[in-house]
Design an enzyme around this catalytic site. Structure first.
Site, short mmCIF file in Angstrom:
data_model
loop_
_atom_site.label_atom_id
_atom_site.label_comp_id
_atom_site.label_asym_id
_atom_site.label_seq_id
_atom_site.Cartn_x
_atom_site.Cartn_y
_atom_site.Cartn_z
N SER A 89 -31.83 25.40 60.30
CA SER A 89 -32.38 25.79 61.61
C SER A 89 -31.29 26.36 62.50
O SER A 89 -31.54 27.29 63.28
CB SER A 89 -33.08 24.61 62.28
OG SER A 89 -32.15 23.62 62.66
N ASP A 97 -23.99 21.86 64.25
CA ASP A 97 -24.53 22.80 63.26
C ASP A 97 -24.43 24.24 63.74
O ASP A 97 -23.99 25.13 62.99
CB ASP A 97 -25.98 22.46 62.92
CG ASP A 97 -26.11 21.20 62.09
OD1 ASP A 97 -25.11 20.46 61.97
OD2 ASP A 97 -27.21 20.94 61.57
#
Length: 396
Positions: A146, A204
């Site tokens: 994502s 991330d």
């Protein structure tokens, strides 16, 4: 508004060391994984904005004129780094989801709409364009899929709207943005991640933006000197797990056995710091001896993670199979199944690698031969709309 096709890619991520200990204030090392997400942005004049996500079966389009009539003042947020719930609720109305729309599809579309409307609203008119995003990363496996999606969207939309310049020059096959532009990409990507995950750490999207290796501790993120890209096997056991439940189980074990578990967390922290030191040496002068140290650290950390209770029979099997071929593995991420990484030293013969991959596949696992320490978000020469993924990868 740019008129040419734009091709962007961004890497996934794995945690090298520091799983679970990072929740308790210890160091985690996150590295860019050279399995990448790709985005192709095609400007056009048909009055539509389209989103295609073939990996999860999404194909949607909306009338730009309808968006143009929207009061997008609800997206104004000054320096707030996250979309607030009221904004997300309004985006749901804009998206006009069918009743049977899966949750991952909803979240991917909402992140896109949030970034498209927020970034492009400064334009005199909202741009008409098609965006296709596809990925080599499996979703829901703890590999930052994502974040790579959000980073690609942010980079492409900021470039298309000329908020940042396209760094690709004549004769270039691939290029990257300046540090200042990467900071803006990362800021917007983090907002996209907030739409999807609510309260992510920001690790991330930072790894996907800058690539290489990052150190994370208590909310502070810093880049490591980039070591040579380390070859690995990445294995997905395909065993589902709940990160929330695993984090809670470690916390409970710490409360129950503080004098046992606290030293484990301290030791995992020491492993991460030693790995950081070795990677720093490898950035200057890589040698085979350093790979041997990395293997020892992998083995010790895997034993510690088992002692914390986040191992799994599938991960034990992964370690047994790779050790039978002289290779060293550990889980990456939350554990309880999920993914593991196996270090491939430079002197490992390809026959041994192929035999290991075959054995892992025979266990029912998915296995990729790839690398970590990969470059971050990049823009590529898009010579045609049907450029094969492999052709793009060959330029990395």
């Amino acid at each position: 508004m740019l008129s040419e096709v734009l091709m962007v890619s961004a890497p996934g991520k794995v945690i090298l060391h520091g799983e679970h200990a990072v929740v308790h204030g210890k160091v985690a090392l996150a590295v860019a994984l050279n399995l990448r997400t790709f985005l192709r942005l095609q400007p056009h004049s048909n009055g539509k904005v389209g989103l295609s996500l073939p990996n999860i079966g999404v194909k949607r389009d909306w009338d730009v004129a309808r968006f143009q009539l929207l009061d997008t003042s609800f997206l104004e947020q000054d320096d707030i780094t996250a979309p607030i719930p009221e904004q997300v609720e309004k985006l749901k109305e804009v998206a006009d989801f069918p009743e049977d729309c899966a949750i991952n599809e909803r979240l991917a579309v909402l992140a896109f709409l949030y970034l498209y409307l927020s970034i492009c609203r400064k334009q005199r008119t909202l741009p008409s364009l098609d965006i296709m995003v596809w990925s080599e990363l499996p979703t829901g496996a703890g590999l930052g899929s994502s974040a790579a999606y959000s980073v690609c969207l942010a980079a492409a939309l900021l470039t298309a709207c000329e908020e940042i310049p396209n760094p690709l020059r004549d004769g270039d096959g691939i290029s990257r943005w300046t540090e200042k532009d990467l900071e803006l990409i990362n800021k917007w990507a983090f907002r996209g991640e907030r739409v999807i995950h609510g309260n992510p750490s920001g690790v991330d999207n930072a790894v996907s933006t800058w690539g290489g290796a990052l150190r994370y501790q208590k909310g502070q993120i810093s880049s490591l000197k980039r070591p040579p890209a380390l070859k690995i096997l990445l294995t997905n056991t395909k065993v589902p797990r709940s990160t929330k439940a695993l984090v809670a189980s470690v916390r409970n074990r710490l409360i129950k056995f503080p004098e046992i578990v606290a030293p484990l967390l301290t030791s995992i922290d020491a492993i991460a710091l030693e790995c950081e030191r070795v990677l720093g040496e490898m950035a200057v002068d890589p040698a085979l001896e350093q790979y041997l140290v990395l293997e020892e650290l992998i083995d010790m950390n895997q034993h510690h993670l088992n002692a914390l209770g986040v191992g799994h029979a599938s991960l034990d099997r992964l370690c047994q199979v790779t050790m039978a071929h002289g290779l060293h593995s550990k889980l990456t991420g939350a554990g309880g199944g999920g993914c593991g990484i196996t270090l491939l030293k430079p002197d490992v013969e390809q026959l041994a690698v192929e035999a290991t991959k075959q054995a892992l596949t025979g266990c029912g696992f998915d296995c990729w031969e790839t690398s970590i320490g990969a470059p971050g978000v990049s823009v590529h020469l898009a010579t045609s709309l049907d450029t094969p993924i492999r052709q793009v990868l060959d330029g990395l």
